[in-house]
Design an enzyme around this catalytic site. Structure first.
Site, short mmCIF file in Angstrom:
data_model
loop_
_atom_site.label_atom_id
_atom_site.label_comp_id
_atom_site.label_asym_id
_atom_site.label_seq_id
_atom_site.Cartn_x
_atom_site.Cartn_y
_atom_site.Cartn_z
N GLY A 187 5.61 3.84 -8.72
CA GLY A 187 6.32 2.64 -9.07
C GLY A 187 5.20 1.38 -8.89
N HIS A 188 4.40 1.32 -7.96
CA HIS A 188 3.27 0.50 -7.66
C HIS A 188 2.44 0.50 -9.15
CE1 HIS A 188 4.06 0.94 -3.41
NE2 HIS A 188 4.27 -0.09 -3.50
N LEU A 247 0.29 3.65 -2.38
CA LEU A 247 0.74 3.45 -3.59
C LEU A 247 1.18 4.64 -4.24
CD1 LEU A 247 -2.23 1.15 -4.86
CD2 LEU A 247 -0.35 0.58 -3.63
N HIS A 248 2.08 4.64 -5.07
CA HIS A 248 2.85 5.65 -5.84
C HIS A 248 3.19 5.20 -7.20
CE1 HIS A 248 6.59 3.13 -5.45
NE2 HIS A 248 6.17 3.16 -4.16
N GLY A 266 0.76 -1.15 0.05
CA GLY A 266 0.16 -0.04 0.02
C GLY A 266 0.71 1.23 0.07
N SER A 280 7.37 4.16 -0.65
CA SER A 280 6.48 4.72 0.37
C SER A 280 7.04 5.23 1.25
CB SER A 280 5.59 3.38 0.68
OG SER A 280 4.92 2.64 -0.35
N GLN A 305 15.05 -8.78 -3.68
CA GLN A 305 13.89 -9.17 -3.70
C GLN A 305 13.34 -10.21 -5.07
OE1 GLN A 305 10.81 -7.30 -1.50
NE2 GLN A 305 9.82 -6.86 -3.23
#
Ligand code: AMP
Length: 279
Positions: A35-36, A32-33, A30, A185, A152
């Site tokens: 990138g998301h 959210l920006h 969450g 975030s 990741q």
């Protein structure tokens, strides 16, 4: 756009989807920006249905990290996702993710011990556990992860490959603010002045790329350049500046050859930021 808050509601919906419809999945925490949202856009283009999850996963935070204060604004997130017309937003509770099947999913890999894994040993076990649980519930054909969290991404690709899972992992490029700061975030915690200082991180990565483009191959020289540029911003504490081979995520000691990941982790006023480039 439907918002589903439990895995049983999600399962009911999932059963209505014909196997001929491909499902793309974007897991997030969450706040959210851009990138998301770039991952959401990629999924909308690539798959028939797009599912976004929002779950701040406590298992990837240590006790002294920012789980309690991590930015949360579900209403704002849902408004953003509505504009993109995603099919499902899945917002599970802790018990829904970790109540079943109970035991932690452990994917222990040497790639998880360096870089972020060395600085934050709790992090990858927590991430890989939650991602595998979300994959079990969502059962996607495709899952989208950002290159901003390079290690990741690499570990998730490895986990999926090692488990023989049919999910295709699709990487997304790092999306940046106009000054070059990688969107995160956690940028919400920073003042404008701190954000300006943080731009030095990407500036130093770009300079490293230029140096490599000019034919320099000595990893020590590249690290030194990055450290010197970072030192120009006094409020930045460097956690690590690292150049690793992609085939083992181990530090390059001498000559840079083959594909490498150049990554930086810094702390500004106790806010930890990471960034990287592949070269
Ligand atoms: P998070 O909500 O931080 O767990 O991130 C969810 C997904 O968004 C992960 O796959 C991240 O790698 C990705 N992501 C975060 N920041 C960016 C960014 N600036 N550009 C592209 N992807 C990002």
């Amino acid at each position: 756009m439907k918002v589903l808050y439990t895995s049983s509601d999600f399962n009911c919906w999932r059963k209505t989807i014909s196997p001929s419809n491909s499902v793309g999945f974007v897991p997030t925490m969450g706040a959210l920006h851009g990138g998301h949202l770039s991952l959401v856009e990629a999924s909308l283009k690539n798959a028939d249905m797009t599912i976004v999850s929002i779950f701040v996963n406590p298992k990837q935070f240590s006790k002294d990290e920012d789980f309690d204060t991590y930015p949360r604004d579900l209403e704002d997130d849902l408004n953003k996702l509505k504009q993109y017309n995603v099919d499902i937003v899945f917002v599970p509770e802790f018990g829904d993710i970790y109540g079943y099947p109970g035991d932690a999913v452990v994917f222990d890999d040497p790639f998880s011990k360096t870089l972020e894994g060395a600085s934050r040993p709790h992090f990858f076990p927590g991430v890989l556990d939650v991602v595998s649980r979300l994959f079990n519930i969502v059962n996607p054909n495709f899952a989208h992860f950002g290159r901003k969290d390079a290690q990741q991404l690499i570990l998730i690709e490895k986990m999926v490959g090692d488990l023989g899972s049919p999910i295709t992992i699709i990487p997304g490029e790092t999306i940046r603010e106009s000054g070059g700061l990688a969107m995160s975030s956690r940028n919400e915690y920073l003042t404008d002045e701190q954000k300006k200082s943080a731009e030095v991180v990407f500036k130093s990565l770009k300079s490293a790329k230029k140096l490599l483009d000019s034919g320099v191959v000595d990893s020590g020289v590249v690290r030194e350049l990055i450290n010197n540029i970072m030192a120009t911003e006094k409020i930045i504490e460097v956690d690590y500046v690292s150049i690793v081979h992609l085939d083992g995520l181990l530090e390059v000691d001498h000559e840079i050859g083959g594909e490498v990941l150049i990554s930086i982790a810094v702390v500004i006023n106790s806010i930890r930021l990471i960034d990287n480039i592949f070269y």
